[in-house]
Design a protein around this motif. Sequence first.
Motif, PDB file in Angstrom:
ATOM      1  N   ASP A  51      24.636  -9.737   9.771  1.00 20.17           N
ATOM      2  CA  ASP A  51      24.055 -10.775   8.927  1.00 20.17           C
ATOM      3  C   ASP A  51      24.322 -12.192   9.418  1.00 20.17           C
ATOM      4  N   VAL A  52      25.195 -12.339  10.404  1.00 21.28           N
ATOM      5  CA  VAL A  52      25.601 -13.684  10.831  1.00 21.28           C
ATOM      6  C   VAL A  52      24.464 -14.440  11.514  1.00 21.28           C
ATOM      7  N   HIS A  53      23.487 -13.737  12.030  1.00 22.43           N
ATOM      8  CA  HIS A  53      22.372 -14.429  12.684  1.00 22.43           C
ATOM      9  C   HIS A  53      21.567 -15.271  11.691  1.00 22.43           C
ATOM     10  N   HIS A  54      21.519 -14.846  10.426  1.00 27.12           N
ATOM     11  CA  HIS A  54      20.846 -15.648   9.397  1.00 27.12           C
ATOM     12  C   HIS A  54      21.614 -16.948   9.159  1.00 27.12           C
ATOM     13  N   LYS A  60      19.581 -11.688  16.624  1.00 29.35           N
ATOM     14  CA  LYS A  60      20.601 -10.645  16.566  1.00 29.35           C
ATOM     15  C   LYS A  60      21.190 -10.359  17.945  1.00 29.35           C
ATOM     16  N   GLU A  61      20.376 -10.432  18.991  1.00 27.11           N
ATOM     17  CA  GLU A  61      20.860 -10.170  20.349  1.00 27.11           C
ATOM     18  C   GLU A  61      21.870 -11.228  20.782  1.00 27.11           C
ATOM     19  N   LEU A  66      27.869 -13.535  21.642  1.00 23.22           N
ATOM     20  CA  LEU A  66      28.591 -14.704  21.174  1.00 23.22           C
ATOM     21  C   LEU A  66      30.098 -14.555  21.348  1.00 23.22           C
ATOM     22  N   ILE A  67      30.636 -13.422  20.963  1.00 21.33           N
ATOM     23  CA  ILE A  67      32.081 -13.206  21.078  1.00 21.33           C
ATOM     24  C   ILE A  67      32.499 -13.121  22.545  1.00 21.33           C
ATOM     25  N   GLN A  68      31.650 -12.541  23.376  1.00 15.25           N
ATOM     26  CA  GLN A  68      31.971 -12.433  24.792  1.00 15.25           C
ATOM     27  C   GLN A  68      31.990 -13.803  25.464  1.00 15.25           C
ATOM     28  N   GLU A  69      31.031 -14.662  25.141  1.00 15.52           N
ATOM     29  CA  GLU A  69      30.939 -15.972  25.770  1.00 15.52           C
ATOM     30  C   GLU A  69      31.883 -16.990  25.146  1.00 15.52           C
TER      31      GLU A  69
END
Length: 98
Positions: A51-54, A60-61, A66-69
């Motif tokens: 849901d964080v993309h909202h 969503k991709e 995000l966590i990796q970068e």
Amino acid sequence: MEFDSIWIALGIAVAGYFIGNGLKNFKNPDTKGISEIFDEDDEHELIKENDVHHFMGISKEDVKYLIQEHPDIPHILIKDKVYFPKAKLRKWLTNLGE
């Protein structure tokens, strides 16, 4: 006609409340505004990874990478599921551009 009077009375009562509350805190700039009152609920709220993309306004991709970068993004892992604390994520996003 009777319904119209009720709505007018209700509008005047609500306006009176907000004006009175504003005058009460007129010389106290440290008081919480109406938007800050509603933000208090976000302090302990967690957002699921799905849901964080909202919330962030990204796809969503992009959330997956995000966590990796950005390993410094505030997130919590619970049973292999990623959750984001809403208040900390908002603060991290505002500080990201600085």
